[in-house]
Scaffold this motif. Structure first.
Motif, PDB file in Angstrom:
ATOM      1  N   ASP A  79     -10.935  -1.178 -50.525  1.00 21.56           N
ATOM      2  CA  ASP A  79     -10.080  -0.259 -49.777  1.00 21.56           C
ATOM      3  C   ASP A  79     -10.942   0.695 -48.939  1.00 21.56           C
ATOM      4  OD1 ASP A  79     -11.032   1.443 -51.752  1.00 21.56           O
ATOM      5  OD2 ASP A  79      -9.102   1.753 -52.692  1.00 21.56           O
ATOM      6  N   PRO A  80     -10.381   1.237 -47.865  1.00 19.58           N
ATOM      7  CA  PRO A  80     -11.166   2.063 -46.950  1.00 19.58           C
ATOM      8  C   PRO A  80     -11.792   3.304 -47.579  1.00 19.58           C
ATOM      9  CG  PRO A  80      -9.091   1.431 -45.911  1.00 19.58           C
ATOM     10  CD  PRO A  80      -9.014   0.999 -47.361  1.00 19.58           C
ATOM     11  N   ASP A  81     -11.183   3.849 -48.638  1.00 26.57           N
ATOM     12  CA  ASP A  81     -11.757   5.055 -49.241  1.00 26.57           C
ATOM     13  C   ASP A  81     -12.731   4.762 -50.376  1.00 26.57           C
ATOM     14  OD1 ASP A  81     -10.011   4.321 -51.233  1.00 26.57           O
ATOM     15  OD2 ASP A  81      -8.666   6.025 -50.974  1.00 26.57           O
ATOM     16  N   GLY A  82     -12.979   3.478 -50.662  1.00 28.01           N
ATOM     17  CA  GLY A  82     -13.996   3.105 -51.637  1.00 28.01           C
ATOM     18  C   GLY A  82     -13.595   3.212 -53.089  1.00 28.01           C
ATOM     19  N   ARG A  83     -12.320   3.416 -53.394  1.00 29.42           N
ATOM     20  CA  ARG A  83     -11.898   3.509 -54.800  1.00 29.42           C
ATOM     21  C   ARG A  83     -11.959   2.156 -55.492  1.00 29.42           C
ATOM     22  NH1 ARG A  83      -6.458   6.644 -53.870  1.00 29.42           N
ATOM     23  NH2 ARG A  83      -6.252   4.626 -52.885  1.00 29.42           N
ATOM     24  N   HIS A  84     -11.724   1.086 -54.746  1.00 29.85           N
ATOM     25  CA  HIS A  84     -11.776  -0.261 -55.321  1.00 29.85           C
ATOM     26  C   HIS A  84     -12.636  -1.136 -54.418  1.00 29.85           C
ATOM     27  CE1 HIS A  84     -10.532  -3.949 -57.315  1.00 29.85           C
ATOM     28  NE2 HIS A  84     -10.435  -4.475 -56.112  1.00 29.85           N
ATOM     29  N   THR A  85     -13.728  -1.675 -54.970  1.00 29.54           N
ATOM     30  CA  THR A  85     -14.574  -2.603 -54.222  1.00 29.54           C
ATOM     31  C   THR A  85     -14.876  -3.809 -55.094  1.00 29.54           C
ATOM     32  OG1 THR A  85     -16.624  -1.529 -54.916  1.00 29.54           O
ATOM     33  CG2 THR A  85     -15.670  -0.800 -52.831  1.00 29.54           C
ATOM     34  N   GLU A  86     -15.139  -4.930 -54.430  1.00 28.82           N
ATOM     35  CA  GLU A  86     -15.488  -6.158 -55.124  1.00 28.82           C
ATOM     36  C   GLU A  86     -16.719  -6.765 -54.477  1.00 28.82           C
ATOM     37  OE1 GLU A  86     -10.912  -7.346 -56.345  1.00 28.82           O
ATOM     38  OE2 GLU A  86     -12.021  -8.691 -55.029  1.00 28.82           O
ATOM     39  N   ALA A  87     -17.737  -7.049 -55.310  1.00 29.29           N
ATOM     40  CA  ALA A  87     -18.924  -7.731 -54.799  1.00 29.29           C
ATOM     41  C   ALA A  87     -18.488  -9.058 -54.201  1.00 29.29           C
ATOM     42  CB  ALA A  87     -19.927  -7.955 -55.921  1.00 29.29           C
ATOM     43  N   SER A  88     -19.066  -9.388 -53.066  1.00 25.06           N
ATOM     44  CA  SER A  88     -18.672 -10.578 -52.317  1.00 25.06           C
ATOM     45  C   SER A  88     -19.899 -11.201 -51.689  1.00 25.06           C
ATOM     46  CB  SER A  88     -17.681 -10.188 -51.206  1.00 25.06           C
ATOM     47  OG  SER A  88     -16.571  -9.488 -51.720  1.00 25.06           O
ATOM     48  N   ALA A  89     -19.688 -12.297 -50.992  1.00 21.46           N
ATOM     49  CA  ALA A  89     -20.747 -12.934 -50.208  1.00 21.46           C
ATOM     50  C   ALA A  89     -20.208 -13.171 -48.810  1.00 21.46           C
ATOM     51  CB  ALA A  89     -21.177 -14.250 -50.849  1.00 21.46           C
ATOM     52  N   ALA A  90     -21.013 -12.829 -47.805  1.00 24.04           N
ATOM     53  CA  ALA A  90     -20.700 -13.114 -46.406  1.00 24.04           C
ATOM     54  C   ALA A  90     -21.467 -14.391 -46.062  1.00 24.04           C
ATOM     55  CB  ALA A  90     -21.122 -11.947 -45.521  1.00 24.04           C
ATOM     56  N   ILE A  91     -20.733 -15.459 -45.803  1.00 25.63           N
ATOM     57  CA  ILE A  91     -21.312 -16.805 -45.738  1.00 25.63           C
ATOM     58  C   ILE A  91     -21.212 -17.367 -44.330  1.00 25.63           C
ATOM     59  CG2 ILE A  91     -21.209 -19.122 -46.728  1.00 25.63           C
ATOM     60  CD1 ILE A  91     -19.326 -17.661 -48.934  1.00 25.63           C
ATOM     61  N   ALA A  92     -22.324 -17.870 -43.818  1.00 24.11           N
ATOM     62  CA  ALA A  92     -22.327 -18.560 -42.518  1.00 24.11           C
ATOM     63  C   ALA A  92     -22.329 -20.065 -42.782  1.00 24.11           C
ATOM     64  CB  ALA A  92     -23.562 -18.169 -41.709  1.00 24.11           C
ATOM     65  N   GLY A  93     -21.747 -20.817 -41.859  1.00 26.75           N
ATOM     66  CA  GLY A  93     -21.825 -22.273 -41.935  1.00 26.75           C
ATOM     67  C   GLY A  93     -20.641 -22.980 -42.555  1.00 26.75           C
ATOM     68  N   LEU A  94     -19.558 -22.261 -42.854  1.00 25.91           N
ATOM     69  CA  LEU A  94     -18.361 -22.890 -43.401  1.00 25.91           C
ATOM     70  C   LEU A  94     -17.281 -22.985 -42.335  1.00 25.91           C
ATOM     71  CD1 LEU A  94     -17.883 -20.975 -46.796  1.00 25.91           C
ATOM     72  CD2 LEU A  94     -18.833 -23.260 -46.483  1.00 25.91           C
ATOM     73  N   SER A  95     -16.447 -24.006 -42.415  1.00 21.47           N
ATOM     74  CA  SER A  95     -15.228 -24.043 -41.609  1.00 21.47           C
ATOM     75  C   SER A  95     -14.190 -23.187 -42.325  1.00 21.47           C
ATOM     76  CB  SER A  95     -14.720 -25.478 -41.475  1.00 21.47           C
ATOM     77  OG  SER A  95     -14.241 -25.941 -42.739  1.00 21.47           O
ATOM     78  N   ASP A  96     -13.095 -22.878 -41.642  1.00 22.43           N
ATOM     79  CA  ASP A  96     -12.019 -22.134 -42.299  1.00 22.43           C
ATOM     80  C   ASP A  96     -11.498 -22.892 -43.513  1.00 22.43           C
ATOM     81  OD1 ASP A  96     -12.220 -20.122 -40.406  1.00 22.43           O
ATOM     82  OD2 ASP A  96     -10.350 -20.636 -39.374  1.00 22.43           O
ATOM     83  N   ASP A  97     -11.332 -24.203 -43.389  1.00 18.76           N
ATOM     84  CA  ASP A  97     -10.827 -25.004 -44.511  1.00 18.76           C
ATOM     85  C   ASP A  97     -11.800 -24.968 -45.690  1.00 18.76           C
ATOM     86  OD1 ASP A  97      -8.488 -25.669 -43.198  1.00 18.76           O
ATOM     87  OD2 ASP A  97      -9.229 -27.623 -42.519  1.00 18.76           O
ATOM     88  N   GLU A  98     -13.098 -25.034 -45.410  1.00 22.40           N
ATOM     89  CA  GLU A  98     -14.095 -24.959 -46.492  1.00 22.40           C
ATOM     90  C   GLU A  98     -14.082 -23.590 -47.152  1.00 22.40           C
ATOM     91  OE1 GLU A  98     -17.497 -28.089 -44.928  1.00 22.40           O
ATOM     92  OE2 GLU A  98     -17.375 -26.092 -43.986  1.00 22.40           O
ATOM     93  N   ALA A  99     -13.923 -22.535 -46.361  1.00 20.08           N
ATOM     94  CA  ALA A  99     -13.868 -21.179 -46.916  1.00 20.08           C
ATOM     95  C   ALA A  99     -12.626 -21.004 -47.783  1.00 20.08           C
ATOM     96  CB  ALA A  99     -13.892 -20.146 -45.794  1.00 20.08           C
ATOM     97  N   ARG A 100     -11.488 -21.521 -47.313  1.00 18.56           N
ATOM     98  CA  ARG A 100     -10.264 -21.461 -48.124  1.00 18.56           C
ATOM     99  C   ARG A 100     -10.448 -22.218 -49.439  1.00 18.56           C
ATOM    100  NH1 ARG A 100      -6.995 -21.973 -42.812  1.00 18.56           N
ATOM    101  NH2 ARG A 100      -5.629 -20.144 -42.919  1.00 18.56           N
TER     102      ARG A 100
END
Length: 168
Positions: free
Chosen positions: A95-116
């Motif tokens: 959320d914009p105010d930082g109360r809830h965050t989740e570690a994630s990965a920003a990934i290059a090289g996937l199609s939308d279908d692969e990301a889904r």
């Protein structure tokens, strides 16, 4: 996700639309904030026009999981990205105010279908797709729906959820 109700018709979908994502890029951290469709502010970091998909393994199917479960799931996601040889950067979405965050990965090289598909593998309702012209929210289950927005990228301090994770 609520059983039988498409994610796009839930309160959660509205929260996803407002979410910000901090990405720890090699040239420095950046915060991506949704903007009205057609608005693009900042520099897109991938010179060849690929899409960067942001995927988390936290809180599958919208249910709060324990810190230990989320940590194990995140490590599993990162291991899978390494085995597949995909370039990725540490990220944290929330959320914009930082109360809830989740570690994630920003990934290059996937199609939308692969990301889904990757999102589905980790029980996610949706993934983000960042490209030079747009910031999109892609559903992982049910109808393949997407919401297209603009984006603003600003320099930010290192994302809390991404600290300590190696760059892939």
């Amino acid at each position: 996700m609520t059983a039988g109700i498409p994610i796009t018709r839930t309160r959660q979908w509205g929260l996803y639309q407002q979410a910000v994502v901090d990405v720890e890029l090699p040239e420095g951290p950046v915060r991506i904030t949704p903007a009205p469709p057609g608005v693009v502010v900042g520099r897109f970091p991938v010179p060849h026009g690929e899409t960067i998909h942001v995927v988390t393994a936290h809180n599958p199917r919208g249910a709060r999981a324990s810190r230990q479960h989320n940590h194990r799931a995140h490590q599993e996601l990162l291991g899978l990205l390494r085995r597949r040889g995909l370039p990725w950067w540490p990220a944290a979405g929330g959320d914009p105010d930082g109360r809830h965050t989740e570690a994630s990965a920003a990934i290059a090289g996937l199609s939308d279908d692969e990301a889904r598909a990757l999102g589905r593998e980790f029980g996610q309702d949706a993934v983000f797709a960042w490209s030079a012209p747009a910031w999109r929210l892609l559903t992982c289950f049910g109808a393949e729906e997407a919401l297209t927005l603009g984006w603003r990228a600003t320099a930010e301090p290192s994302p809390e959820g991404a600290r300590g994770f190696p760059v892939g």
